[in-house]
Design a protein around this motif. Structure first.
Motif, PDB file in Angstrom:
ATOM      1  N   UNK A 341       0.823  -1.206   0.000  1.00  0.00           N
ATOM      2  CA  UNK A 341       0.000   0.000   0.000  1.00  0.00           C
ATOM      3  C   UNK A 341       0.862   1.263   0.000  1.00  0.00           C
ATOM      4  N   UNK A 342       1.830   1.319   0.897  1.00  0.00           N
ATOM      5  CA  UNK A 342       2.697   2.512   0.959  1.00  0.00           C
ATOM      6  C   UNK A 342       3.467   2.698  -0.346  1.00  0.00           C
ATOM      7  N   UNK A 343       4.016   1.589  -0.885  1.00  0.00           N
ATOM      8  CA  UNK A 343       4.797   1.705  -2.108  1.00  0.00           C
ATOM      9  C   UNK A 343       3.985   2.193  -3.280  1.00  0.00           C
ATOM     10  N   UNK A 344       2.736   1.707  -3.399  1.00  0.00           N
ATOM     11  CA  UNK A 344       1.903   2.075  -4.537  1.00  0.00           C
ATOM     12  C   UNK A 344       1.249   3.431  -4.367  1.00  0.00           C
ATOM     13  N   UNK A 345       0.748   3.729  -3.165  1.00  0.00           N
ATOM     14  CA  UNK A 345      -0.072   4.916  -2.944  1.00  0.00           C
ATOM     15  C   UNK A 345       0.775   6.121  -2.526  1.00  0.00           C
ATOM     16  N   UNK A 346       1.658   5.941  -1.548  1.00  0.00           N
ATOM     17  CA  UNK A 346       2.399   7.079  -1.007  1.00  0.00           C
ATOM     18  C   UNK A 346       3.632   7.419  -1.833  1.00  0.00           C
ATOM     19  N   UNK A 347       4.037   6.501  -2.711  1.00  0.00           N
ATOM     20  CA  UNK A 347       5.196   6.766  -3.567  1.00  0.00           C
ATOM     21  C   UNK A 347       4.807   6.452  -5.015  1.00  0.00           C
ATOM     22  N   UNK A 348       3.652   6.982  -5.426  1.00  0.00           N
ATOM     23  CA  UNK A 348       3.021   6.562  -6.673  1.00  0.00           C
ATOM     24  C   UNK A 348       3.860   6.852  -7.900  1.00  0.00           C
ATOM     25  N   UNK A 349       4.592   7.963  -7.901  1.00  0.00           N
ATOM     26  CA  UNK A 349       5.343   8.357  -9.102  1.00  0.00           C
ATOM     27  C   UNK A 349       6.761   8.817  -8.788  1.00  0.00           C
ATOM     28  N   UNK A 350       7.200   8.645  -7.543  1.00  0.00           N
ATOM     29  CA  UNK A 350       8.538   9.101  -7.194  1.00  0.00           C
ATOM     30  C   UNK A 350       8.681  10.601  -7.397  1.00  0.00           C
ATOM     31  N   UNK A 351       9.813  11.023  -7.973  1.00  0.00           N
ATOM     32  CA  UNK A 351      10.064  12.452  -8.186  1.00  0.00           C
ATOM     33  C   UNK A 351       9.626  12.902  -9.579  1.00  0.00           C
ATOM     34  N   UNK A 352       8.935  12.039 -10.312  1.00  0.00           N
ATOM     35  CA  UNK A 352       8.681  12.301 -11.735  1.00  0.00           C
ATOM     36  C   UNK A 352       7.303  12.899 -11.972  1.00  0.00           C
ATOM     37  N   UNK A 353       7.256  13.768 -12.965  1.00  0.00           N
ATOM     38  CA  UNK A 353       6.022  14.442 -13.364  1.00  0.00           C
ATOM     39  C   UNK A 353       5.304  13.550 -14.379  1.00  0.00           C
ATOM     40  N   UNK A 354       4.479  12.664 -13.886  1.00  0.00           N
ATOM     41  CA  UNK A 354       3.770  11.689 -14.722  1.00  0.00           C
ATOM     42  C   UNK A 354       2.283  12.049 -14.682  1.00  0.00           C
ATOM     43  N   UNK A 355       1.741  12.567 -15.759  1.00  0.00           N
ATOM     44  CA  UNK A 355       0.363  13.066 -15.717  1.00  0.00           C
ATOM     45  C   UNK A 355      -0.702  11.981 -15.659  1.00  0.00           C
ATOM     46  N   UNK A 356      -0.365  10.777 -16.123  1.00  0.00           N
ATOM     47  CA  UNK A 356      -1.346   9.702 -16.180  1.00  0.00           C
ATOM     48  C   UNK A 356      -0.747   8.454 -15.537  1.00  0.00           C
ATOM     49  N   UNK A 357      -1.351   7.972 -14.474  1.00  0.00           N
ATOM     50  CA  UNK A 357      -0.826   6.745 -13.883  1.00  0.00           C
ATOM     51  C   UNK A 357      -1.933   5.988 -13.172  1.00  0.00           C
ATOM     52  N   UNK A 358      -1.705   4.700 -13.045  1.00  0.00           N
ATOM     53  CA  UNK A 358      -2.631   3.849 -12.308  1.00  0.00           C
ATOM     54  C   UNK A 358      -1.832   2.832 -11.516  1.00  0.00           C
ATOM     55  N   UNK A 359      -2.422   2.385 -10.420  1.00  0.00           N
ATOM     56  CA  UNK A 359      -1.756   1.368  -9.622  1.00  0.00           C
ATOM     57  C   UNK A 359      -2.781   0.416  -9.039  1.00  0.00           C
ATOM     58  N   UNK A 360      -2.345  -0.800  -8.838  1.00  0.00           N
ATOM     59  CA  UNK A 360      -3.079  -1.775  -8.039  1.00  0.00           C
ATOM     60  C   UNK A 360      -2.135  -2.270  -6.959  1.00  0.00           C
ATOM     61  N   UNK A 406      16.477  14.181 -15.573  1.00  0.00           N
ATOM     62  CA  UNK A 406      16.254  15.620 -15.766  1.00  0.00           C
ATOM     63  C   UNK A 406      15.039  15.876 -16.656  1.00  0.00           C
ATOM     64  N   UNK A 407      14.850  15.038 -17.665  1.00  0.00           N
ATOM     65  CA  UNK A 407      13.713  15.234 -18.570  1.00  0.00           C
ATOM     66  C   UNK A 407      12.378  14.967 -17.885  1.00  0.00           C
ATOM     67  N   UNK A 408      12.398  14.191 -16.816  1.00  0.00           N
ATOM     68  CA  UNK A 408      11.140  13.742 -16.231  1.00  0.00           C
ATOM     69  C   UNK A 408      10.869  14.247 -14.817  1.00  0.00           C
ATOM     70  N   UNK A 409      11.859  14.813 -14.140  1.00  0.00           N
ATOM     71  CA  UNK A 409      11.665  15.235 -12.767  1.00  0.00           C
ATOM     72  C   UNK A 409      10.701  16.417 -12.707  1.00  0.00           C
ATOM     73  N   UNK A 410       9.959  16.494 -11.619  1.00  0.00           N
ATOM     74  CA  UNK A 410       9.149  17.680 -11.355  1.00  0.00           C
ATOM     75  C   UNK A 410      10.095  18.859 -11.159  1.00  0.00           C
ATOM     76  N   UNK A 411       9.945  19.878 -11.962  1.00  0.00           N
ATOM     77  CA  UNK A 411      10.914  20.972 -11.946  1.00  0.00           C
ATOM     78  C   UNK A 411      10.420  22.193 -11.176  1.00  0.00           C
ATOM     79  N   UNK A 412       9.136  22.316 -11.009  1.00  0.00           N
ATOM     80  CA  UNK A 412       8.594  23.507 -10.373  1.00  0.00           C
ATOM     81  C   UNK A 412       7.791  23.125  -9.140  1.00  0.00           C
ATOM     82  N   UNK A 413       8.184  23.645  -7.997  1.00  0.00           N
ATOM     83  CA  UNK A 413       7.485  23.421  -6.737  1.00  0.00           C
ATOM     84  C   UNK A 413       6.993  24.750  -6.197  1.00  0.00           C
ATOM     85  N   UNK A 414       5.812  24.787  -5.549  1.00  0.00           N
ATOM     86  CA  UNK A 414       4.968  23.664  -5.170  1.00  0.00           C
ATOM     87  C   UNK A 414       4.336  22.955  -6.376  1.00  0.00           C
TER      88      UNK A 414
END
Length: 790
Positions: A341-360, A406-414
């Motif tokens: 649960x923690x791996x899928x939900x709380x770390x769903x995409x890591x540091x990457x800006x992924x606009x579309x994702x799903x998990x089970x 670098x191509x995929x990391x979230x670059x702008x925070x918040x």
């Protein structure tokens, strides 16, 4: 003078915060003067030994205890027949939809569901007498089919735990964005299945507990090697019917925890039952075989992950399916569901800006020791699959692992992700660049090229992470759990200016005492040697949820800071009156209160404290004279730290041995209280990760027997394999925690196994070898090389 919250006082000057102040507890521990659970003795104490199941799964026909009861020095032999009427077991589940409940009995009642499960206990005058009598307990087992493979458990067949309708104990899923469209339009799809091995947290001190029930007052004192004394006390009260105010849980020196000691175990209740029944103190101390058999296990997951990647090398979609091997019961209170649960939900995409994702996510019951929380719970496996697949994608694209990130990391925070989780600040992209400089990537590539010409195979592996830290009610609610957290602290200043800090926070070697002292010393302006910190030594102290979830510095530190600030305001107001200036002009530092810009105009903080205690002149206009304040703290919003780790390794392709040349860590945990403590945590965590990636594995056979029951078979990293470390610190203070502090206690183990997997795969890339299972033992490396050559 008044003492109101809106009173303007000068900001705290950070004299101790940010300094590598030596840890105070080290001399005592390093010279053998620590007092651990096994060193704690009471007059008349008896020793308890646990009779454990010899079967992975079996029906218990009968238990013959007569010979054991007749043995010399034996006071009691207890089985489920005596214990179940007192406590039918501990109910457990993760508070999410799709999680089934299990009940963990204190002693197996009719059926034993994993090798090592408690079946009976013997209480005797000495451990030797108890062990001799335990050998005389005869259990008639009728073997049942053992469920040891998670894929097979999911497919159906025999039940590992017949109180469940199926082996599926947890099942859930979520989808965000248009995942189908992302994969349909992808320029390429990379996918893999990873298997993270089953491990033990393995603190150097195994578990133990000592109970003393006093008839007449009906008070219970329980010494236990735990990370969460208040949690233990609550469960003892809940299950044994002893009023909570009559229970005191005491925590002696604790030799490591790593999450394993943040659970409640049957033995902690059993010693209480035995002490109450026998009217004598009863102690139980675990040996290493018991520890590997029956203390919680961790990390074993099978995770399928796929990235949809566009023509520019950006991840547009992700699919993830996590299957956890949960063991026979939910661990208490964290459950077998916590890893997937923690791996899928709380770390769903890591540091990457992924606009579309799903998990089970799923967890299955198996006939193994229960899985629970281990440093970076869920995050380790989740981070490993994101980072390993990132390296595989970079190789397919023919670009460096740094460039792909670098191509995929979230670059702008918040940044608010599709789940609605807001990451308010951090250095995600900066950490990637800093790590590339720290490893000197171009120089490494040249060394790697020359080495391959000489028949030497060097590899560099990196792993970038974001970590939920300072676990709080806000974090729990943001991710859909109903858990409530907070910690309390009491700060007291004596008339001579000396300070005692009392916190519910326990310490297992992290350095919590010195970091809390640094916070209190700066807030109150005193010397650090004038501060004494009492950490979780008794549940009668300030309340603490527990030393878990990288929350000690943030939450307990926040409570200390808030309590100290209330006292600071009173000191400033009295000092201002004594020096005849405005409160904002007062500086508290080096044990003195002085006028800003005129340090010669000063009084000692001891004089100010004495005045508050004994001088009627300061007791005007409702001023509160008390210099003892208790407050609690629970962060209002989720908190996230981040960083990036790397290893350089050399793989001997003839023997399969991996030599770790160097480790690198870029860490951003906000304001650092003590850099030496931070680096110590990283060294320890990354070395644990090295072990999980290369050596450590709890291996069961098909009958449910654990084959790795000692440290000759269960291998852990030692100092001869721990590499040199290089560090780079970034400080991006939290926008909403006291002092801008973030947590980081788990980051070393979260990121390092993925970095090690990537390093070995980089070294073996000339052979077309990609390993996807940990640990990467020499046998597995040689088998992969042989397969590739064939």
């Amino acid at each position: 003078m008044t003492d109101r919250p809106h009173t303007v006082v000068p900001p705290v000057r950070a004299r101790h915060i940010g300094a590598s102040v030596p840890r105070r507890e080290d001399p005592k521990l390093l010279t053998g003067r620590g007092r651990y659970l096994a060193d704690t003795t009471l007059p008349g104490e008896l020793q308890m030994v646990v009779v454990r199941s010899q079967e992975g799964h079996a029906r218990i026909g009968s238990i013959d205890v007569e010979a054991a009861r007749a043995s010399a020095g034996v006071h009691a032999v207890l089985t489920a027949a005596e214990v179940t009427p007192i406590c039918a077991g501990m109910e457990g589940a993760l508070a999410v939809e799709g999680c089934e409940t299990t009940v963990m009995p204190l002693l197996a009642d009719g059926v034993t569901r994993y090798a090592g499960e408690p079946v009976a206990v013997v209480v005797a005058e000495s451990r030797a007498a108890a062990e001799d009598a335990a050998d005389r307990v005869l259990v008639d087992y009728e073997s049942l089919p053992a469920v040891t493979d998670p894929d097979a458990a999911l497919a159906g067949g025999p039940l590992a735990n017949d109180t469940l309708e199926s082996n599926l104990a947890l099942s859930g899923a979520a989808s965000y964005g248009d995942v189908e469209a992302a994969f349909a339009s992808a320029a390429r799809v990379v996918r893999a299945r990873y298997h993270t091995g089953r491990v033990s947290p393995l603190p150097v001190e195994a578990r133990g507990c000592l109970a003393e029930f006093t008839w007449g007052t009906e008070e219970l004192r329980l010494w236990t090697s735990t990370q969460a004394p208040h949690l233990v006390g609550y469960f003892v009260s809940l299950h044994l019917g002893i009023p909570e105010h009559l229970i005191e849980v005491l925590t002696p020196d604790t030799g490591g925890g790593f999450g394993l000691k943040a659970h409640v175990y049957p033995e902690e209740l059993l010693v209480c039952i035995a002490s109450r029944e026998l009217d004598r103190p009863v102690k139980w101390v675990e040996d290493r075989r018991e520890h590997l058999l029956a203390s919680i296990h961790a990390h074993e997951q099978l995770i399928d992950i796929a990235y949809a990647i566009d023509a520019e090398g950006r991840i547009t979609g992700q699919r993830l399916d996590a299957l956890g091997d949960g063991g026979a019961y939910h661990s208490i209170p964290w459950s077998m569901a916590v890893e997937p649960w923690c791996g899928a939900v709380m770390n769903a995409h890591g540091v990457y800006d992924i606009p579309n994702f799903e998990y089970t996510y799923k967890a299955v019951a198996t006939n193994k020791s229960p899985v629970g929380a281990y440093r970076g719970v869920g995050y380790m496996s989740g981070n490993l699959v994101h980072e390993a697949l990132a390296d595989e994608a970079a190789r397919e694209l023919g670009i460096s692992p740094f460039e792909f990130r670098r191509r995929n990391v979230v670059r702008s925070l918040p940044f608010t992700n599709p789940q609605g989780i807001t990451y308010e600040e951090g250095s995600w992209a900066e950490s990637i660049d800093a790590l590339e400089r720290l490893v000197d990537y171009d120089a490494f590539l040249e060394r790697q090229r020359r080495g391959r010409e000489e028949g030497r195979y060097l590899g560099l592996g990196i792993s970038v992470f974001v970590e939920s830290c300072g676990e709080s009610t806000a974090t729990s609610q943001a991710f859909g759990l109903g858990d409530t957290y907070f910690d309390s602290a009491t700060v007291k200043m004596e008339p001579q200016g000396k300070v005692t800090v009392t916190t519910g926070l326990t310490t297992q070697g992290q350095g919590n005492r010195i970091t809390m002292a640094q916070i209190a010393a700066d807030v109150l302006g005193v010397e650090i040697d004038d501060v004494v910190v009492r950490c979780g030594e008794s549940s009668k102290y300030a309340y603490g949820t527990g030393t878990i979830g990288s929350r000690a510095a943030v939450v307990a530190g926040g409570a200390v800071m808030r309590a100290g600030d209330a006292i600071r305001r009173r000191l400033v107001q009295v000092a201002a009156g004594m020096l005849e200036v405005a409160p904002f002009d007062i500086v508290l530092e080096d044990g003195k209160a002085f006028v800003n810009g005129a340090p010669e105009r000063s009084v000692t903080i001891a004089d100010v404290a004495t005045a508050i205690y004994y001088d009627d002149a300061v007791r005007t206009d409702g001023f509160e004279t008390e210099l003892e304040v208790t407050t609690n703290y629970d962060p209002a919003r989720p908190i996230f730290s981040n960083g990036a780790h790397a290893f350089i390794v050399e793989v001997d392709v003839e023997t399969g041995l991996v030599r770790v040349e160097r480790a690198f860590a870029v860490e951003d945990c906000g304001t650092m209280i003590n850099p030496a403590v931070v680096e110590g945590q990283i060294r320890g965590g990354m070395t644990q990760g090295l072990g999980a990636a290369l050596f450590e594995e709890l291996v069961y056979d098909e009958s449910g027997q654990l084959l790795t029951t000692n440290l000759a078979d269960y291998l852990v990293p030692t100092m001869d394999v721990a590499p040199p470390f290089s560090f780079h610190h970034i400080e991006t203070p939290s926008s909403h925690t006291p002092g801008g502090i973030k947590g980081m206690g788990e980051s070393g183990l979260i990121a390092s196994p993925g970095a090690m997997l990537n390093a070995v795969n980089d070294a073996l890339s000339p052979f077309g070898v990609t390993l996807r299972r940990t640990p990467m033992t020499p046998e597995r490396i040689l088998d992969a090389l042989a397969l590739a050559r064939a």
